[in-house]
Design a protein around this motif. Structure first.
Motif, mmCIF file in Angstrom:
data_model
loop_
_atom_site.group_PDB
_atom_site.id
_atom_site.type_symbol
_atom_site.label_atom_id
_atom_site.label_comp_id
_atom_site.label_asym_id
_atom_site.label_seq_id
_atom_site.Cartn_x
_atom_site.Cartn_y
_atom_site.Cartn_z
ATOM 1 N N SER A 44 0.897 -1.083 -0.003
ATOM 2 C CA SER A 44 -0.009 -0.267 0.135
ATOM 3 C C SER A 44 1.285 1.274 0.288
ATOM 4 O O SER A 44 0.347 2.381 -0.603
ATOM 5 C CB SER A 44 -1.101 -0.041 1.359
ATOM 6 O OG SER A 44 -1.666 -1.543 1.095
ATOM 7 N N GLN A 88 -8.018 0.051 -0.116
ATOM 8 C CA GLN A 88 -8.743 -1.049 0.057
ATOM 9 C C GLN A 88 -10.019 -0.386 0.900
ATOM 10 O O GLN A 88 -10.743 -1.446 0.982
ATOM 11 C CB GLN A 88 -7.342 -1.369 1.451
ATOM 12 C CG GLN A 88 -6.364 -2.634 0.796
ATOM 13 C CD GLN A 88 -4.967 -2.366 2.110
ATOM 14 O OE1 GLN A 88 -4.825 -2.243 2.577
ATOM 15 N NE2 GLN A 88 -5.516 -3.602 2.098
ATOM 16 N N ASP A 164 -5.492 -1.828 -4.755
ATOM 17 C CA ASP A 164 -5.470 -2.004 -3.747
ATOM 18 C C ASP A 164 -6.145 -2.828 -2.884
ATOM 19 O O ASP A 164 -7.416 -2.621 -3.135
ATOM 20 C CB ASP A 164 -5.275 -1.101 -2.512
ATOM 21 C CG ASP A 164 -4.121 -1.439 -1.800
ATOM 22 O OD1 ASP A 164 -3.409 -2.554 -1.413
ATOM 23 O OD2 ASP A 164 -3.434 -0.581 -0.639
HETATM 24 MG MG LIG Z 1 -1.993 -2.449 1.706
#
Ligand SMILES: [Mg+2]
Ligand SMILES: Nc1ncnc2c1ncn2[C@@H]1O[C@H](COP(=O)(O)OP(=O)(O)OP(=O)(O)O)[C@@H](O)[C@H]1O
Length: 228
Positions: A44, A88, A164
């Motif tokens: 990330s 995410q 992500d």
């Molecule tokens: Mg991550």
């Protein structure tokens, strides 16, 4: 021409250990690739450096020939319009409808209202959300919210799409559909970089895979090697 280049990039969070250490790679125009690695490996963080929600401690991130170090202040939104991002946590506007959320990138770049409606409905239909355009994000399932985030990221056909764990909340059939949608984007001129630790999926997709391990880029596997 490369769309993205990491040159010896390191990232140290304040008080933390190195999240990325001396990472270098290049993404060609129209290429699709994956980034994988254990939880905490720095995946990330790598995306955040591309999207300018974080800055490298050392090294350079170069996007479409421009060192992102030079992109500051008012230029940041302009940069983000060229990079579609699927997060995410979806980061949808909770007081705006699905239609409004997905329209936003087109409004920001100044498209005509009449074109926006058509384009957004097209993308929502492709993601199986045609019947939910008036809903608020809170009225949607996790998988539906994720698809709205994906629709928003691709609607303006950015130079680069970064995602992500985009299929984390989706059932296998839907996940496969989203992946084939992503795989069709390079032919429309969008390069695609996807973070995923779904190994069976990575093997099926037969694309280049970068492997991060404790912040280091330890492998860069070509599709030919994956096939073996
Ligand atoms: Mg991550
Ligand atoms: N804002 C922050 N401040 C301090 N440390 C951070 C911050 N964000 C991430 N880290 C640390 O940096 C490292 C890399 O984090 P990152 O979120 O990039 O990992 P990841 O590969 O995406 O993991 P996951 O698969 O769990 O999402 C981790 O050790 C994490 O604890």
């Amino acid at each position: 021409m490369s769309v993205l280049r990491f040159e010896n990039v390191s990232k140290q969070y304040p008080g933390g250990h190195a999240a990325l250490e001396d990472v270098s790679f290049e993404v060609a125009e129209g290429e699709m690739l994956f980034v994988t690695g254990h939880s905490g490996a720095g995946k990330s963080t790598l995306l955040k450096l591309i999207h300018l929600s974080e800055r490298p401690s050392r090294g350079a991130v170069v996007f479409a020939g421009r060192n992102l170090l030079k992109v500051r202040g008012g230029r940041i939104p302009q940069h983000r319009r060229q990079v579609g991002a699927v997060y995410q946590d979806h980061r949808l506007l909770t007081d705006r409808s699905v239609m409004e959320n997905v329209s936003l990138p087109l409004i920001l770049r100044g498209d005509h209202r009449s074109d926006i409606g058509k384009r957004v409905r097209e993308v929502l239909a492709r993601l199986g959300l045609g019947h939910r355009e008036k809903a608020l994000p809170t009225q949607l399932s996790a998988g539906e919210q994720q698809r709205v985030g994906i629709a928003r990221a691709i609607v303006a056909e950015p130079k680069l799409l970064v995602a992500d764990e985009p299929t984390g909340n989706l059932d296998p059939t839907l996940a496969a559909e989203i992946m084939s949608l992503f795989a069709s984007m390079p032919e429309r001129g969008t390069s695609v970089l996807v973070v995923s630790h779904d190994l069976p999926l990575l093997k099926r997709m037969k694309k280049r895979v970068l492997i991060l391990d404790h912040g280091k880029l330890v492998d860069d596997i070509s599709p030919a090697d994956l096939a073996e």
